[in-house]
Design a protein around this motif. Structure first.
Motif, PDB file in Angstrom:
ATOM      1  N   ARG A 276       0.848  -1.182   0.000  1.00 46.83           N
ATOM      2  CA  ARG A 276       0.000   0.000   0.000  1.00 46.83           C
ATOM      3  C   ARG A 276       0.889   1.240   0.000  1.00 46.83           C
ATOM      4  O   ARG A 276       1.829   1.335   0.773  1.00 46.83           O
ATOM      5  N   ASP A 277       0.573   2.168  -0.879  1.00 49.42           N
ATOM      6  CA  ASP A 277       1.329   3.425  -0.963  1.00 49.42           C
ATOM      7  C   ASP A 277       2.819   3.175  -1.133  1.00 49.42           C
ATOM      8  O   ASP A 277       3.663   3.843  -0.517  1.00 49.42           O
ATOM      9  N   TYR A 303       9.532  10.226  -4.214  1.00 45.33           N
ATOM     10  CA  TYR A 303       9.296   9.075  -3.353  1.00 45.33           C
ATOM     11  C   TYR A 303      10.406   8.943  -2.314  1.00 45.33           C
ATOM     12  O   TYR A 303      11.468   9.549  -2.447  1.00 45.33           O
TER      13      TYR A 303
END
Length: 330
Positions: A276-277, A303
């Motif tokens: 997730r993410d 990121y």
């Protein structure tokens, strides 16, 4: 980090004198987590291409030394556990770093020879390997496949990279990299087509195996069978890992990319369905245009892959997963 107080003996059909994939990385890192780890491998001269024959040789070597039986658990790999006797007096742990069930169903269909070769030859041994064992899957994706095939006592223990072997990106000339075999199963054709769609971007493919590659676009650089200690430099020259694989168990390459600060464009296999993410994008279709669009999007974003890795796949996290899987032995 304190180690789990267990003595593990690994009986492996794959050797560690040349690290080549996730299974080798997985078992090579066991000394991080257990107080004592010993290994039995087939002889270097073993030329058989059949995993189950190499596994049988390793078991025979193991039985030849009575002191080997002095351990808390025996760890086997994939279909390498098929030769274990039903009445083995020591608990056995079988690690399915990938599995032939999933490989067959995600990469082939019943009209292809490979589908039948796997079904008739490999899967029988794999089912036998999972009997009377604590079965370890390297991702929930693999765990679900094992469960569908009737395996029991399944626990998920992820891999974790050795961050000392990777490097932070430093180069000003950024490239898109691919790491793996030049096969359809690994999505190499998608990688090539994505490069064709982006002639202004430099791509590098680090290939392992004997596949011959011809007629590539000029913006793809090929590197063959690099020693693992040189991969840090390769990661440092890239800003994205393109990973269009059709089947994975976990993928050590993905974790190394995160450790190196690289986002990843992946597919709904291996680790990606449970993340997730994560730093990157999951593409749900094996079409070059979709990967090309994802590449442009990823390169626009910021990121923190190394932070993501530390939060989700640190050695402490993996040790806790081992502890949960082997709680009855502790």
């Amino acid at each position: 980090m304190d180690k789990l107080p267990l003595k593990i003996h690994v009986i492996s059909q794959v050797r560690l004198d040349r690290i080549a994939g996730g299974a080798e990385f997985f078992i090579s890192q066991l000394p991080k987590f257990f107080s004592e780890v010993e290994y039995t491998f087939p002889s270097k001269e073993s030329g058989s291409s059949a995993e189950y024959l190499r596994a049988k040789e390793a078991w025979n070597i193991f039985y030849g030394r009575k002191e080997n039986m002095d351990c808390d658990a025996i760890l086997t790999l994939g279909l390498g556990g098929w030769a274990a006797p039903k009445d083995l007096p020591i608990p056995r742990v079988n690690v399915f770093q990938g599995n032939w069930f999933g490989f067959r169903d995600h990469c082939y269909n019943p009209l292809q020879k490979s589908w039948w070769a796997i079904t008739l030859r490999k899967i029988r041994y794999e089912k036998l390997s999972g009997r009377n064992a604590i079965n370890i899957a390297p991702s929930h994706f693999i765990g679900a496949i094992l469960k569908r095939e009737g395996m029991g006592n399944i626990n998920v223990v992820h891999n974790t990279p050795n961050v000392k072997t990777v490097a932070k990106p430093e180069s000003t000339e950024k490239k898109v990299i691919f790491v793996g075999r030049a096969t359809r199963e690994k999505g190499f054709g998608i990688f090539v087509k994505t490069a064709i769609l982006n002639p202004d971007i430099q791509f590098t493919a680090v290939l392992f195996g004997k596949n011959t590659v011809k007629n590539l676009p000029k913006n793809i650089q090929l590197l063959h069978d690099l020693p693992h200690h040189e991969m840090g430099e390769i990661y440092s020259q890239a800003d994205v890992l393109l990973f269009p694989s059709r089947f994975e168990g976990n993928s050590y390459t993905v974790l190394e990319a995160f450790a190196s600060g690289l986002p990843v464009i992946g597919t709904p296999v291996g680790l990606f369905p449970e993340l997730r993410d994560f730093p990157g994008i999951m593409v749900n279709e094996w079409k070059a245009q979709r990967f090309s669009s994802a590449l442009k999007e990823v390169r626009r974003e910021k990121y923190s892959p190394a932070d993501f890795l530390q939060m989700n796949f640190s050695p402490e996290t993996v040790k806790a997963e081992w502890g949960n899987a082997l709680r009855d032995l502790l």
